[in-house]
Motif scaffolding. Structure first.
Motif, PDB file in Angstrom:
ATOM      1  N   PHE A   3       0.259  10.179   8.431  1.00 57.30           N
ATOM      2  CA  PHE A   3       0.418   8.738   8.404  1.00 57.30           C
ATOM      3  C   PHE A   3       1.875   8.395   8.132  1.00 57.30           C
ATOM      4  CE2 PHE A   3      -0.198  10.042   4.050  1.00 57.30           C
ATOM      5  CZ  PHE A   3       0.659   9.235   3.326  1.00 57.30           C
ATOM      6  N   GLU A   7       4.553   2.104   7.229  1.00 58.09           N
ATOM      7  CA  GLU A   7       3.501   1.316   7.882  1.00 58.09           C
ATOM      8  C   GLU A   7       2.326   1.089   6.935  1.00 58.09           C
ATOM      9  OE1 GLU A   7       2.188   2.547  11.655  1.00 58.09           O
ATOM     10  OE2 GLU A   7       4.173   2.417  12.609  1.00 58.09           O
ATOM     11  N   ALA A   8       1.952   2.141   6.191  1.00 52.69           N
ATOM     12  CA  ALA A   8       0.849   2.006   5.246  1.00 52.69           C
ATOM     13  C   ALA A   8       1.218   1.054   4.110  1.00 52.69           C
ATOM     14  CB  ALA A   8       0.461   3.368   4.691  1.00 52.69           C
ATOM     15  N   GLU A  11       1.133  -2.648   5.195  1.00 49.92           N
ATOM     16  CA  GLU A  11      -0.079  -3.138   5.844  1.00 49.92           C
ATOM     17  C   GLU A  11      -0.607  -4.400   5.188  1.00 49.92           C
ATOM     18  OE1 GLU A  11      -3.217  -3.561   8.442  1.00 49.92           O
ATOM     19  OE2 GLU A  11      -1.412  -2.317   8.587  1.00 49.92           O
ATOM     20  N   ILE A  92      -9.668  -4.109   7.081  1.00 49.41           N
ATOM     21  CA  ILE A  92      -8.920  -3.080   7.807  1.00 49.41           C
ATOM     22  C   ILE A  92      -9.834  -2.102   8.541  1.00 49.41           C
ATOM     23  CG2 ILE A  92      -7.337  -1.112   7.516  1.00 49.41           C
ATOM     24  CD1 ILE A  92      -6.099  -2.691   5.174  1.00 49.41           C
ATOM     25  N   ALA A 290      -4.464  -2.358   0.550  1.00 51.46           N
ATOM     26  CA  ALA A 290      -4.338  -2.036   1.977  1.00 51.46           C
ATOM     27  C   ALA A 290      -3.776  -0.640   2.260  1.00 51.46           C
ATOM     28  CB  ALA A 290      -3.490  -3.096   2.677  1.00 51.46           C
ATOM     29  N   VAL A 294      -5.315   2.171   5.106  1.00 46.32           N
ATOM     30  CA  VAL A 294      -4.591   2.619   6.299  1.00 46.32           C
ATOM     31  C   VAL A 294      -4.430   4.138   6.294  1.00 46.32           C
ATOM     32  CG1 VAL A 294      -2.382   2.517   7.509  1.00 46.32           C
ATOM     33  CG2 VAL A 294      -3.380   0.438   6.569  1.00 46.32           C
ATOM     34  N   ARG A 297      -7.709   5.678   7.239  1.00 48.62           N
ATOM     35  CA  ARG A 297      -7.980   5.458   8.674  1.00 48.62           C
ATOM     36  C   ARG A 297      -7.200   6.441   9.542  1.00 48.62           C
ATOM     37  NH1 ARG A 297      -6.005  -0.168  10.668  1.00 48.62           N
ATOM     38  NH2 ARG A 297      -4.038   0.981  10.586  1.00 48.62           N
ATOM     39  N   GLU A 298      -5.964   6.746   9.120  1.00 45.35           N
ATOM     40  CA  GLU A 298      -5.114   7.620   9.918  1.00 45.35           C
ATOM     41  C   GLU A 298      -5.454   9.098   9.765  1.00 45.35           C
ATOM     42  OE1 GLU A 298      -2.893   6.582  12.156  1.00 45.35           O
ATOM     43  OE2 GLU A 298      -3.613   4.564  11.698  1.00 45.35           O
TER      44      GLU A 298
END
Length: 312
Positions: A3, A7-8, A11, A92, A290, A294, A297-298
């Motif tokens: 990841f 970005e994480a 989020e 998310i 968040a 993330v 999820r990744e």
């Protein structure tokens, strides 16, 4: 699969931009839930204990009120955090669910409550287990220094050395707790995503990713700090204004508010602060919860299914 740290960490802000109406609803929920929780604590007699302890006149009923108030505070905080955490995870990971508010009170939230209780017990045990050797080491060094001085009091240099060693030990305790917190940080989102209690399965999923996760969470904290600082600065300014410009009175009100009654606690300054805190609450919760969603999820595709490998 890996990841991206930035970005994480960012989020939560992307979620705020995507769903501003949801964030506004979260702010209202945060305000109402916090106010109700404080009112319940005060009604339990929590404030009477605080007043009695200040005056030095302790009664059994005051202690009972304090214990009940503490249970209400802890239980209410865990419930609110579980509802808000699940709402962020839902936005998310399951965007089709409850699209207006993302808020629910069901199996997802109750599993997160149970997980919080278990994690509380786990980290209490870890704290004790890590602190005991530090305490023993401090006592041993003190005894050794005392014997080295022929039974006399250790000199200033020896005392400084003892303090530094014990301080280093407790810094290592904190570092150890941070390590375990990061390695188990995906337990909440895993419990939500898989709809079953996942306590230690996060250990395997975070293997080899400690530093990236620490950087991600650290960046999220850095992003939250300005929001929190602005909120506290405004709170002090409001309290200072309502205290007639008396700095000492304003600081006392912030540090130890009057909790003897609901009316006394919800002073005009505190009502304004709660409105600000509620407005910030939706934002802070999005930024806080968040990143883990993330990350999960990744990297979830790489999670091993063998439960025997959890602590490998």
């Amino acid at each position: 699969m890996q990841f991206k740290v930035t970005e994480a960490a960012f989020e939560g802000f992307r979620l705020i931009r995507r769903e501003p109406r949801t964030i506004a609803i979260w702010a209202v929920f945060s305000l109402a839930a916090s106010a109700a929780l404080m009112a319940a604590m005060i009604a339990s007699g929590f404030g009477r204990f605080m007043g009695a302890s200040t005056q030095g006149s302790m009664r059994p009923e005051a202690l009972t009120g304090f214990l009940v108030g503490e249970l209400i505070a802890i239980g209410g905080a865990v419930l609110i955090a579980s509802i808000m955490g699940a709402a962020v995870y839902r936005a998310i990971l399951r965007p089709a669910e409850a699209p207006l508010t993302r808020l629910r009170l069901g199996g997802d939230e109750l599993r997160l409550v149970l997980l919080s209780v278990i994690m509380g017990v786990v980290f209490t045990g870890l704290t004790i287990a890590l602190a005991i050797p530090v305490g023993i080491l401090g006592v041993a060094i003190g005894v050794g220094a005392n014997l080295g001085q022929g039974g006399a009091e250790p000199n200033a240099g020896a005392m400084v050395g003892i303090v530094l060693v014990v301080l280093l030990g407790y810094l290592l305790v904190i570092a150890g707790l941070v390590f375990f917190a990061v390695r188990l940080s995906l337990a909440g989102v895993m419990t939500f995503a898989e709809r079953r209690l996942r306590v230690f399965e996060s250990w395997r999923l975070t293997k080899g990713r400690f530093w990236r996760l620490l950087g991600c969470y650290g960046l999220a904290v850095v992003l939250m700090l300005p929001i929190y600082m602005v909120m506290m600065t405004l709170y002090f300014a409001i309290t200072f204004a309502f205290s007639g410009g008396d700095v000492g009175r304003a600081m006392g009100e912030i540090a130890q508010p009057d909790m003897t009654s609901v009316a006394a606690y919800f002073s005009p300054a505190r009502v304004i602060y709660l409105l600000l805190a509620g407005a910030m609450g939706g934002v802070l919760n999005a930024v806080m919860y968040a990143p883990a969603a993330v990350v999960y999820r990744e990297i979830a595709e790489t999670r091993p299914e063998s439960q025997a490998e959890v602590f490998s």
